[in-house]
Design a protein around this motif. Structure first.
Motif, PDB file in Angstrom:
ATOM      1  N   HIS A 274      41.997  43.883  41.782  1.00  0.00           N
ATOM      2  CA  HIS A 274      40.974  42.833  41.745  1.00  0.00           C
ATOM      3  C   HIS A 274      39.907  43.184  42.794  1.00  0.00           C
ATOM      4  CE1 HIS A 274      44.348  40.806  39.793  1.00  0.00           C
ATOM      5  NE2 HIS A 274      43.469  39.968  39.271  1.00  0.00           N
ATOM      6  N   PHE A 275      38.715  43.511  42.355  1.00  0.00           N
ATOM      7  CA  PHE A 275      37.639  43.888  43.264  1.00  0.00           C
ATOM      8  C   PHE A 275      36.831  42.645  43.639  1.00  0.00           C
ATOM      9  CE2 PHE A 275      38.603  47.690  40.827  1.00  0.00           C
ATOM     10  CZ  PHE A 275      38.657  48.669  41.805  1.00  0.00           C
ATOM     11  N   GLN A 276      36.549  42.532  44.940  1.00  0.00           N
ATOM     12  CA  GLN A 276      35.805  41.379  45.431  1.00  0.00           C
ATOM     13  C   GLN A 276      34.293  41.627  45.496  1.00  0.00           C
ATOM     14  OE1 GLN A 276      37.425  38.499  45.873  1.00  0.00           O
ATOM     15  NE2 GLN A 276      39.268  39.629  45.243  1.00  0.00           N
ATOM     16  N   THR A 277      33.904  42.907  45.621  1.00  0.00           N
ATOM     17  CA  THR A 277      32.473  43.215  45.734  1.00  0.00           C
ATOM     18  C   THR A 277      32.110  44.391  44.823  1.00  0.00           C
ATOM     19  OG1 THR A 277      32.740  44.843  47.516  1.00  0.00           O
ATOM     20  CG2 THR A 277      32.534  42.513  48.159  1.00  0.00           C
ATOM     21  N   ASP A 278      30.820  44.479  44.495  1.00  0.00           N
ATOM     22  CA  ASP A 278      30.332  45.583  43.686  1.00  0.00           C
ATOM     23  C   ASP A 278      30.530  46.916  44.406  1.00  0.00           C
ATOM     24  OD1 ASP A 278      29.570  43.557  42.042  1.00  0.00           O
ATOM     25  OD2 ASP A 278      27.408  43.794  42.357  1.00  0.00           O
ATOM     26  N   GLU A 279      30.379  46.905  45.716  1.00  0.00           N
ATOM     27  CA  GLU A 279      30.489  48.142  46.484  1.00  0.00           C
ATOM     28  C   GLU A 279      31.898  48.727  46.428  1.00  0.00           C
ATOM     29  OE1 GLU A 279      28.342  50.210  47.999  1.00  0.00           O
ATOM     30  OE2 GLU A 279      26.856  48.996  46.947  1.00  0.00           O
ATOM     31  N   THR A 280      32.921  47.884  46.561  1.00  0.00           N
ATOM     32  CA  THR A 280      34.295  48.389  46.505  1.00  0.00           C
ATOM     33  C   THR A 280      34.619  48.898  45.095  1.00  0.00           C
ATOM     34  OG1 THR A 280      35.119  46.139  46.087  1.00  0.00           O
ATOM     35  CG2 THR A 280      35.120  46.931  48.373  1.00  0.00           C
ATOM     36  N   PHE A 281      34.041  48.259  44.106  1.00  0.00           N
ATOM     37  CA  PHE A 281      34.232  48.692  42.719  1.00  0.00           C
ATOM     38  C   PHE A 281      33.616  50.080  42.519  1.00  0.00           C
ATOM     39  CE2 PHE A 281      33.119  47.994  38.031  1.00  0.00           C
ATOM     40  CZ  PHE A 281      34.429  48.151  37.600  1.00  0.00           C
ATOM     41  N   LYS A 282      32.411  50.269  43.021  1.00  0.00           N
ATOM     42  CA  LYS A 282      31.734  51.561  42.914  1.00  0.00           C
ATOM     43  C   LYS A 282      32.472  52.630  43.704  1.00  0.00           C
ATOM     44  CE  LYS A 282      27.201  53.699  43.699  1.00  0.00           C
ATOM     45  NZ  LYS A 282      25.788  53.444  44.143  1.00  0.00           N
ATOM     46  N   LEU A 283      32.973  52.272  44.887  1.00  0.00           N
ATOM     47  CA  LEU A 283      33.691  53.217  45.745  1.00  0.00           C
ATOM     48  C   LEU A 283      34.984  53.697  45.081  1.00  0.00           C
ATOM     49  CD1 LEU A 283      33.756  54.652  48.487  1.00  0.00           C
ATOM     50  CD2 LEU A 283      34.975  52.650  49.403  1.00  0.00           C
ATOM     51  N   TYR A 284      35.632  52.819  44.347  1.00  0.00           N
ATOM     52  CA  TYR A 284      36.863  53.187  43.637  1.00  0.00           C
ATOM     53  C   TYR A 284      36.602  54.350  42.682  1.00  0.00           C
ATOM     54  CZ  TYR A 284      40.551  52.888  40.094  1.00  0.00           C
ATOM     55  OH  TYR A 284      41.552  53.190  39.195  1.00  0.00           O
TER      56      TYR A 284
ATOM     57  N   PHE B  37      39.657  44.283  37.592  1.00  0.00           N
ATOM     58  CA  PHE B  37      38.991  42.983  37.517  1.00  0.00           C
ATOM     59  C   PHE B  37      37.817  42.975  38.483  1.00  0.00           C
ATOM     60  CE2 PHE B  37      43.360  42.239  36.245  1.00  0.00           C
ATOM     61  CZ  PHE B  37      43.261  41.334  35.181  1.00  0.00           C
ATOM     62  N   ILE B  38      36.643  42.592  38.004  1.00  0.00           N
ATOM     63  CA  ILE B  38      35.465  42.468  38.852  1.00  0.00           C
ATOM     64  C   ILE B  38      34.638  41.296  38.351  1.00  0.00           C
ATOM     65  CG2 ILE B  38      34.368  44.304  37.482  1.00  0.00           C
ATOM     66  CD1 ILE B  38      33.528  43.564  41.149  1.00  0.00           C
ATOM     67  N   HIS B  39      34.366  40.330  39.226  1.00  0.00           N
ATOM     68  CA  HIS B  39      33.683  39.099  38.833  1.00  0.00           C
ATOM     69  C   HIS B  39      34.465  38.448  37.675  1.00  0.00           C
ATOM     70  CE1 HIS B  39      30.774  40.443  41.651  1.00  0.00           C
ATOM     71  NE2 HIS B  39      30.226  41.364  40.863  1.00  0.00           N
ATOM     72  N   ASN B  40      33.831  38.201  36.565  1.00  0.00           N
ATOM     73  CA  ASN B  40      34.531  37.593  35.417  1.00  0.00           C
ATOM     74  C   ASN B  40      34.801  38.616  34.324  1.00  0.00           C
ATOM     75  OD1 ASN B  40      31.862  37.985  34.711  1.00  0.00           O
ATOM     76  ND2 ASN B  40      31.726  36.137  33.458  1.00  0.00           N
ATOM     77  N   MET B  41      34.814  39.903  34.693  1.00  0.00           N
ATOM     78  CA  MET B  41      34.984  40.975  33.712  1.00  0.00           C
ATOM     79  C   MET B  41      36.316  41.685  33.903  1.00  0.00           C
ATOM     80  SD  MET B  41      31.085  42.519  33.796  1.00  0.00           S
ATOM     81  CE  MET B  41      31.066  42.538  35.597  1.00  0.00           C
ATOM     82  N   ILE B  42      36.819  42.242  32.800  1.00  0.00           N
ATOM     83  CA  ILE B  42      38.094  42.965  32.806  1.00  0.00           C
ATOM     84  C   ILE B  42      37.870  44.322  32.145  1.00  0.00           C
ATOM     85  CG2 ILE B  42      40.538  42.941  32.175  1.00  0.00           C
ATOM     86  CD1 ILE B  42      40.219  39.909  31.626  1.00  0.00           C
ATOM     87  N   PHE B  43      38.201  45.390  32.879  1.00  0.00           N
ATOM     88  CA  PHE B  43      38.095  46.740  32.338  1.00  0.00           C
ATOM     89  C   PHE B  43      39.460  47.424  32.400  1.00  0.00           C
ATOM     90  CE2 PHE B  43      33.927  45.749  34.191  1.00  0.00           C
ATOM     91  CZ  PHE B  43      33.106  45.959  33.087  1.00  0.00           C
TER      92      PHE B  43
END
Length: 259
Positions: A228-238, A166-172
């Motif tokens: 559930h990712f709170q920031t774009d950076e943590t999402f990219k780091l994953y 989960f990132i922002h209002n999106m689900i992958f």
């Protein structure tokens, strides 16, 4: 056989469920011998499983005689499997009443758990050149806990890693494993009722998108998780830590930019 009309109804139900050519085979000749035999042949997670049931004249007060044929199931494993199957029938008070549908479903869902090689095969599977990484996108989840629970179960049954992201209002949904198993996961997601509609009625996933498919990529994600990712950076780091930076750059970066 006790309650022959009930047994006949059970067999009709089985024939309607396992209706593909060769799935349900009834030995009509055995009926004249005071017993009844049938065979169910299924393909489960890429492996064939065949089980034959013999019902004697005391059924359903006595358990069916069950023979399971599975290439990776050893004799000692089958004994353990049969013991637990009997306990399941007794615990759920299925003896003395129609039990064939429940019996076959239990066999189908649990037989793989008794194969000593199943964990080894799962580990080896990730090293095969047919390993595939898929990225899916969902529009929404109304019944989130039930939806996610179902996805976890499928991923475990199919030896897939990845997760619901989960990132922002999106689900992958990230999936990694043998391509045939990933395809089966996606097929189940498209064809089974996984969520509820605006009226609260169970519904199928009709807004699923496959937004990325890669073959041969290494993936260090060892389980199927929900994050559930709170920031774009943590999402990219994953994705970077998972060895999937290319997936992020080629597929997800435009989405995150919109978020």
């Amino acid at each position: 056989m006790n309650n022959e009309p009930d047994v006949s109804d059970e067999l009709k139900v089985l024939a309607s469920i396992y209706c593909k050519d060769g799935e349900f085979l009834l030995d009509e000749e055995s009926y004249g011998l005071g017993e009844l035999s049938f065979t169910v042949n299924l393909e489960d997670v890429g492996k064939m499983i065949s089980f034959s049931c013999q019902l004697n004249k005391d059924y359903p007060t006595s358990l069916p005689i069950l023979h399971v044929s599975r290439p990776t199931l050893k004799r000692s494993e089958f004994e353990s499997f049969r013991k637990d199957l009997t306990a399941f029938l007794e615990t759920n008070s299925l003896i003395n009443q129609p039990m064939l549908t429940e019996l076959i479903e239990w066999v189908r869902r649990h037989v793989a758990n008794y194969e000593t090689s199943s964990h080894q095969l799962a580990a080896e599977m990730k090293q095969l050149p047919t390993a595939s990484t898929h990225l899916l996108q969902l529009d929404h989840m109304r019944s989130k806990s039930k939806y996610i629970s179902l996805l976890r179960t499928w991923a475990k049954d199919l030896n897939l890693t990845g997760g619901v992201l989960f990132i922002h209002n999106m689900i992958f949904i990230l999936l990694h494993g043998q391509k045939c198993y990933v395809k089966k996961f996606i097929m189940q997601l498209r064809t089974q009722k996984v969520d509820v509609d605006s009226s609260g009625r169970p519904c199928k996933e009709r807004m699923l998108k496959v937004i990325g498919e890669f073959s041969g990529l290494p993936c260090s994600v060892s389980q199927f998780e929900v994050i559930h990712f709170q920031t774009d950076e943590t999402f990219k780091l994953y994705f970077k830590k998972a060895g999937l930076s290319m997936v992020f750059l080629n597929i997800l970066e435009p989405f995150v930019g919109k978020g």
